[in-house]
Design a protein around this motif. Structure first.
Motif, PDB file in Angstrom:
ATOM      1  N   MET A   1      32.846  34.498  40.825  1.00  0.00           N
ATOM      2  CA  MET A   1      33.193  33.881  42.106  1.00  0.00           C
ATOM      3  C   MET A   1      33.686  32.460  41.855  1.00  0.00           C
ATOM      4  SD  MET A   1      32.542  36.122  44.396  1.00  0.00           S
ATOM      5  CE  MET A   1      32.563  35.092  45.854  1.00  0.00           C
ATOM      6  N   VAL A  10      36.167  40.238  48.739  1.00  0.00           N
ATOM      7  CA  VAL A  10      35.193  40.994  47.961  1.00  0.00           C
ATOM      8  C   VAL A  10      34.926  42.320  48.673  1.00  0.00           C
ATOM      9  CG1 VAL A  10      32.831  41.004  47.086  1.00  0.00           C
ATOM     10  CG2 VAL A  10      34.141  38.878  47.115  1.00  0.00           C
ATOM     11  N   THR A 493      27.671  41.852  52.645  1.00  0.00           N
ATOM     12  CA  THR A 493      28.717  41.372  51.740  1.00  0.00           C
ATOM     13  C   THR A 493      28.999  39.893  51.943  1.00  0.00           C
ATOM     14  OG1 THR A 493      29.768  43.547  51.670  1.00  0.00           O
ATOM     15  CG2 THR A 493      31.128  41.654  51.062  1.00  0.00           C
ATOM     16  N   GLN A 497      28.155  36.871  49.449  1.00  0.00           N
ATOM     17  CA  GLN A 497      29.339  36.231  48.878  1.00  0.00           C
ATOM     18  C   GLN A 497      29.282  34.717  49.086  1.00  0.00           C
ATOM     19  OE1 GLN A 497      32.943  37.668  50.664  1.00  0.00           O
ATOM     20  NE2 GLN A 497      34.252  36.156  49.667  1.00  0.00           N
ATOM     21  N   ASN A 643      36.114  36.044  53.914  1.00  0.00           N
ATOM     22  CA  ASN A 643      36.523  37.317  53.323  1.00  0.00           C
ATOM     23  C   ASN A 643      37.630  37.900  54.195  1.00  0.00           C
ATOM     24  OD1 ASN A 643      36.662  40.155  52.645  1.00  0.00           O
ATOM     25  ND2 ASN A 643      34.700  39.924  51.603  1.00  0.00           N
TER      26      ASN A 643
END
Length: 759
Positions: A1, A10, A493, A497, A643
């Motif tokens: 990352m 992602v 997620t 993330q 994202n």
């Protein structure tokens, strides 16, 4: 990352579990030995209960309990359901008729829970339900979205729940008196089902001292507080959890009467009790959405600049107040009522009406789509009446970039926006310049083509406070406890993330924990697109505290100048580094358990206002009324993105919801209040074949009221799609239609409009 701001897509971590059948939804989570509950529901919309005989059901095979309102009162469950209220124009409080958990003395809508049967199996429970003798004397129902008619509650004369207004009525009247042009429109927004993939459900278990309640919801803390209060338990004696949830849409965001009855039954019987409603149960008992009539007017000067705006709303609340419908829906409407436009004077007048139907609550972005749909349909009509380009009229009235912060009619403040830039981008991406040629091609084939525009803005925050906790586990993993609750948005997620991005902790080492009141003390749940803005802010605050604590701890190891950068602790001039996980291992080896768990809380001081331009291009077949959405362009400002792929998915889903309202969805009752759309055979939802190709483009203007520059996106597609599609149909029909089209735009309705235009 890499560092925050790279907007990396992602892949969703939860998809493997959810798509391979290993998700844990309500039916997967309930104890195998749980008893099964079913509810007897009112078969008429309005009536007095003359008698309720439970005796045969109580002695039926496998039955453990049959409960009615008298049984609940005898057990001490006498409190009514809680509701939000609105202050009326005269300073009084909106009506608040006390709603019992099970119908008492009378029924007020088809589907109202009257009694509950608990048995060993679902079949035994349903068989026993058939043995209950319920005698009801029908009363005239009130179904019109208007004051008056047969009374439902003595606390609400003329069936008016509230009469509320915001804005400057006299200034608006003055604007209309001097206006060169006055444009008016009436917009009916149909009642909608949430139609979540997984119906509501719950189970409860009592261990003798403590209640565990599990339900498919959007946050556990409101439910925990309500359960403790209703059942007379100490808060620490109630644990609420939520497993995987198959869609929420706000409909699952509030307590329902069934939940408290289930919890009481488990406590009284000393056995786990589960309730798994079928789709028919859900359709008549889930809170619905929309069901709003608005009459709106614009006052414009000779150049097409808006001088004033006023709206009269009649909102159908159903038979009872809910957690949100009075207090929040009208407020959210007013916050975005004037859209992205610089309107000098505005007045919003909203009245809530009780009818003998299922409750209507805030969901699918309630308040926002209604307000923007009304305004954007009116803007489009004004452009047609004045002979102006719809793009030009909007651009002429946008809030200028140097006019921020800008106060809304509700007194909130928009801090930034580049509306003209997004509108121009949408025009280019949708190839508006090539539209006349495409329209000519459709005409040559006997079709009507139209282009519809909506410039939306919505208000995001909900509860501005959120909490987070980070724990370092013995196995080298890290648990991130969050206060929001995923209903399919991808929280596992995006929040993992974000933590990885901020700390350097490997993404696959982070486990996101949600939906458990024992794991995290507080939380605001999910609703109003608040999750990403408030939860990342809380996580950021927790990371700051955690890094500061480890920095002090590591000074003897790395020196007094130790700092944290790029995922590691290091001191200037030293080549020795420690990651956070390594620092936690060191703390564990030295007995510093206090460094293995960190909690933080944060409050946002201002709302964010995502906005954007949505363009729909449609084609109509005058012979059949068939409607096809050929192309759809969405240019959105969601601020900084965490994202982009998840954001795009949210926009696509929202557009599908908006398209459903525009073209096919509507709950229908007969003149006695019986639902005519009681199954998915009767209630139409959009299919994959109805969906157009979607062009999505992000134009981020970072939010100034949010330290990360984020803006929510969950409801944006819905807010933009409704008016864009309906405006496109209005454009395709042309002035010959002679009327303002209303939703849903079914083939039959479009065919009639086409025949009118041809005549």
């Amino acid at each position: 990352m890499t560092a925050f701001g790279k907007s990396q897509s992602v892949p969703r971590r939860e998809d493997t579990r959810l798509l391979t059948g290993t998700g844990r939804f309500m039916d997967d989570s309930a104890p195998k030995d749980a008893l099964h509950a079913v509810f007897l529901r009112a078969p008429v919309a309005h009536g007095r209960i003359l008698s309720l005989d439970l005796s045969a059901a109580q002695t039926a095979p496998g039955v453990h309990a049959v409960l009615d309102t008298d049984a609940l009162h005898a057990a001490g469950l006498t409190q009514p359901m809680q509701a939000s209220l609105r202050t009326n124009r005269d300073g009084s409080t909106g009506a608040n008729p006390p709603r019992p958990l099970l119908a008492r003395d009378r029924v007020t809508f088809v589907g109202e829970a009257v009694a509950m049967v608990v048995a060993d199996t679902p079949a035994q429970a349903r068989d026993a339900l058939e043995l209950i003798e319920l005698d009801i004397a029908p009363l005239p129902p009130h179904l019109d979205l208007a004051p008056g008619g047969p009374g439902i509650h003595p606390q609400a004369p003329d069936n008016i729940a509230y009469d509320w207004a915001v804005g400057d009525e006299s200034a608006v009247q003055a604007a209309f008196e001097q206006a060169a042009h006055r444009i008016a429109i009436t917009v009916d927004q149909p009642r909608l089902l949430a139609a979540s993939m997984e119906p509501r459900g719950a189970y409860a278990e009592w261990d003798g001292t403590r209640l565990h309640f599990c339900f498919g919801g959007q946050g556990v803390w409101v439910m925990k507080e309500r359960l403790a209060k209703m059942l007379g338990l100490a808060p620490q004696d109630v644990r609420v959890t939520t497993p995987d949830v198959g869609g929420g849409f706000g409909m699952k965001g509030m307590p329902y009467p069934e939940y408290f009855v289930i919890a009481h039954a488990a406590k009284a019987l000393g056995r786990p009790v589960r309730w798994a409603p079928d789709r028919s149960d859900a359709i008549v008992s889930d809170n619905a959405g929309r069901d709003l009539r608005s009459h709106a007017e614009l006052a414009l000067d000779a150049d097409g600049r808006i001088l004033g705006y006023r709206v009269e709303n009649w909102s159908n609340l159903g038979a009872w107040n809910s957690e949100f419908a009075q207090g929040i829906q009208s407020q959210l409407f007013s916050m975005v009522a004037t859209g992205a436009y610089d309107i000098p004077a505005a007045f919003i007048h909203s009245r809530g009406i009780y009818t003998n139907t299922t409750q209507v609550d805030a969901y699918r972005g309630a308040g926002r789509p209604e307000a923007i749909t009304v305004l954007e349909r009116l803007m489009d009509k004004a452009a047609r009446k004045l002979g102006l380009c719809p793009f030009a009229l909007r651009a002429r009235n946008f809030i200028a970039p140097d006019a921020f912060p800008h106060a809304t009619v509700a007194g909130d403040r928009i801090h930034e926006g580049e509306f003209a830039r997004l509108l121009e981008d949408a025009r280019e991406h949708a190839d508006v310049a090539g539209f006349p040629a495409r329209r000519a091609q459709s005409k040559a084939r006997g079709r009507k083509r139209g282009l519809g525009l909506c410039y939306y803005i919505e208000s995001i925050m909900g509860n501005p406070v959120e909490d987070a906790e980070i724990a370092f586990n013995d196995d080298g993993t890290v648990s991130l406890m969050i206060g929001t609750q995923s209903n399919g948005q991808g929280h596992e997620t995006v929040f993992a993330q974000f933590l990885s991005d901020r700390t350097g902790i490997p993404l696959d080492a982070i486990h996101v924990v949600q939906g458990d009141s024992d794991r995290i003390a507080k939380g605001g749940g999910t609703g109003g697109s608040r999750s990403v803005t408030v939860q990342t802010n809380a996580t950021l605050a927790t990371v700051g505290q955690m890094v500061a604590a480890f920095t002090d701890f590591l000074k003897p190891e790395l020196g007094d100048d130790v700092g944290f950068d790029d995922g590691s602790f290091r001191a200037p001039g030293s080549n020795r580094t420690l990651t956070l996980i390594e620092a936690a291992d060191l703390a564990r080896s030295q007995g510093r358990a206090d460094l293995l768990q960190h909690a933080g809380s944060a409050k946002l001081d201002a709302r964010s206002y995502p906005n954007g331009a949505h363009l729909a291009e449609v084609e109509l077949d005058p012979e059949t009324g068939a409607l096809q959405v050929l192309n759809y362009t969405a240019v959105d400002d969601f601020g900084n993105l965490l994202n982009p792929q998840l954001v795009q998915g949210q926009v696509h889903g929202g557009i599908a919801q908006g398209l459903g309202q525009a073209i096919c969805e509507q709950v229908v009752f007969d003149d006695q209040g019986q639902p005519l759309t009681g199954s998915f055979m009767d209630y139409a939802m959009p299919r994959a074949s109805d969906m157009p190709p979607i062009r999505f483009h992000s134009v981020p203007v970072p939010a100034k009221g949010n330290p990360l520059g984020l803006k929510g996106c969950g409801e944006a597609g819905t807010v933009g799609a409704i008016a864009a599609i309906v405006n496109a149909v209005q454009d395709a029909l042309g002035p010959e239609a002679g009327t303002d089209v209303q939703m849903p735009l079914t083939p039959e309705r479009i065919w009639r409009l086409c025949q009118t235009a041809s005549a």
